[in-house]
Design a protein around this motif. Structure first.
Motif, short mmCIF file in Angstrom:
data_model
loop_
_atom_site.label_atom_id
_atom_site.label_comp_id
_atom_site.label_asym_id
_atom_site.label_seq_id
_atom_site.Cartn_x
_atom_site.Cartn_y
_atom_site.Cartn_z
N SER A 11 0.82 -1.20 0.00
CA SER A 11 0.00 0.00 0.00
C SER A 11 0.86 1.26 0.00
O SER A 11 0.59 2.21 -0.73
CB SER A 11 -0.93 0.00 1.21
OG SER A 11 -1.66 1.18 1.27
N SER A 14 2.40 1.72 -3.42
CA SER A 14 1.37 2.15 -4.37
C SER A 14 1.05 3.62 -4.21
O SER A 14 0.92 4.36 -5.20
CB SER A 14 0.10 1.32 -4.20
OG SER A 14 0.35 -0.03 -4.47
N TRP A 15 0.89 4.07 -2.97
CA TRP A 15 0.58 5.48 -2.71
C TRP A 15 1.75 6.37 -3.16
O TRP A 15 1.55 7.42 -3.75
CB TRP A 15 0.27 5.69 -1.23
CG TRP A 15 -0.25 7.06 -0.96
CD1 TRP A 15 0.42 8.06 -0.32
CD2 TRP A 15 -1.52 7.61 -1.33
NE1 TRP A 15 -0.36 9.18 -0.26
CE2 TRP A 15 -1.55 8.93 -0.88
CE3 TRP A 15 -2.61 7.09 -2.00
CZ2 TRP A 15 -2.65 9.75 -1.07
CZ3 TRP A 15 -3.71 7.92 -2.20
CH2 TRP A 15 -3.71 9.22 -1.75
N SER A 16 2.97 5.92 -2.89
CA SER A 16 4.14 6.68 -3.30
C SER A 16 4.21 6.80 -4.82
O SER A 16 4.49 7.87 -5.36
CB SER A 16 5.41 6.00 -2.78
OG SER A 16 6.55 6.65 -3.25
N LYS A 17 3.94 5.71 -5.50
CA LYS A 17 3.95 5.72 -6.97
C LYS A 17 2.87 6.64 -7.51
O LYS A 17 3.09 7.39 -8.47
CB LYS A 17 3.73 4.29 -7.49
CG LYS A 17 3.83 4.15 -8.98
CD LYS A 17 5.24 4.34 -9.46
CE LYS A 17 5.34 4.01 -10.94
NZ LYS A 17 6.62 4.39 -11.49
N PHE A 18 1.68 6.61 -6.89
CA PHE A 18 0.59 7.49 -7.31
C PHE A 18 0.98 8.96 -7.16
O PHE A 18 0.79 9.75 -8.08
CB PHE A 18 -0.67 7.20 -6.48
CG PHE A 18 -1.76 8.21 -6.71
CD1 PHE A 18 -2.50 8.21 -7.87
CD2 PHE A 18 -2.04 9.17 -5.75
CE1 PHE A 18 -3.49 9.15 -8.10
CE2 PHE A 18 -3.04 10.11 -5.95
CZ PHE A 18 -3.76 10.11 -7.13
N THR A 19 1.56 9.33 -6.02
CA THR A 19 1.94 10.73 -5.81
C THR A 19 3.06 11.14 -6.76
O THR A 19 3.07 12.28 -7.24
CB THR A 19 2.34 11.01 -4.35
OG1 THR A 19 3.39 10.13 -3.95
CG2 THR A 19 1.17 10.86 -3.41
N THR A 20 3.97 10.22 -7.05
CA THR A 20 5.04 10.52 -8.02
C THR A 20 4.45 10.81 -9.39
O THR A 20 4.83 11.78 -10.06
CB THR A 20 6.03 9.35 -8.11
OG1 THR A 20 6.59 9.11 -6.82
CG2 THR A 20 7.15 9.63 -9.10
N GLN A 21 3.51 9.98 -9.83
CA GLN A 21 2.85 10.18 -11.12
C GLN A 21 2.03 11.47 -11.14
O GLN A 21 2.02 12.20 -12.14
CB GLN A 21 1.95 8.98 -11.45
CG GLN A 21 2.70 7.73 -11.78
CD GLN A 21 3.47 7.86 -13.09
OE1 GLN A 21 3.02 8.48 -14.04
NE2 GLN A 21 4.66 7.28 -13.12
N LEU A 22 1.35 11.75 -10.03
CA LEU A 22 0.56 12.96 -9.93
C LEU A 22 1.44 14.21 -10.04
O LEU A 22 1.11 15.16 -10.76
CB LEU A 22 -0.22 12.97 -8.61
CG LEU A 22 -1.23 14.08 -8.41
CD1 LEU A 22 -2.33 14.02 -9.46
CD2 LEU A 22 -1.83 13.99 -7.01
N GLU A 23 2.58 14.20 -9.34
CA GLU A 23 3.51 15.33 -9.42
C GLU A 23 4.09 15.48 -10.82
O GLU A 23 4.24 16.60 -11.32
CB GLU A 23 4.62 15.15 -8.39
CG GLU A 23 4.13 15.35 -6.97
CD GLU A 23 5.12 14.92 -5.91
OE1 GLU A 23 6.12 14.24 -6.25
OE2 GLU A 23 4.89 15.25 -4.74
N LYS A 25 2.64 14.57 -13.71
CA LYS A 25 1.60 15.10 -14.59
C LYS A 25 1.31 16.58 -14.29
O LYS A 25 1.06 17.36 -15.21
CB LYS A 25 0.31 14.29 -14.45
CG LYS A 25 0.38 12.93 -15.11
CD LYS A 25 0.49 13.08 -16.61
CE LYS A 25 0.40 11.74 -17.29
NZ LYS A 25 0.45 11.86 -18.74
#
Length: 91
Positions: A11, A14-23, A25
């Protein structure tokens, strides 16, 4: 994911990867991501006057009235306004 420790690690990744992708984009589109502290008491603070109501820590309290300015607050709406203001004011 039956093992709690392993599930927590997955988890977190996954959250770290999501925030990396969000930053990524956000930067791509010329936007800025602002993070609000995890422990910011957004649902306890009156967005009208700033009074911190310690009695709203219980998650069963869904709405409350500020004893200082007498504004009535839905817990989630009040929290969202406070988080928005934190994001706007953050440097």
């Amino acid at each position: 994911l039956k093992k709690h420790n392993l599930a927590q690690s997955i988890s977190d990744v996954s959250w770290s990867k999501f925030t990396t992708q969000l930053e990524y984009k956000a930067k791509w589109y010329g936007k800025v991501i602002k993070k609000v502290d995890t422990f910011y008491a957004s649902s306890q603070i009156c967005h009208c006057c700033g009074y911190k109501n310690e009695e709203t820590k219980d998650l069963n309290v869904r709405d409350w009235t500020c004893p200082k300015c007498h504004s009535n607050h839905d817990r989630d709406v009040n929290a969202s306004i406070n988080i928005l203001m934190q994001g706007i004011l953050a440097n």
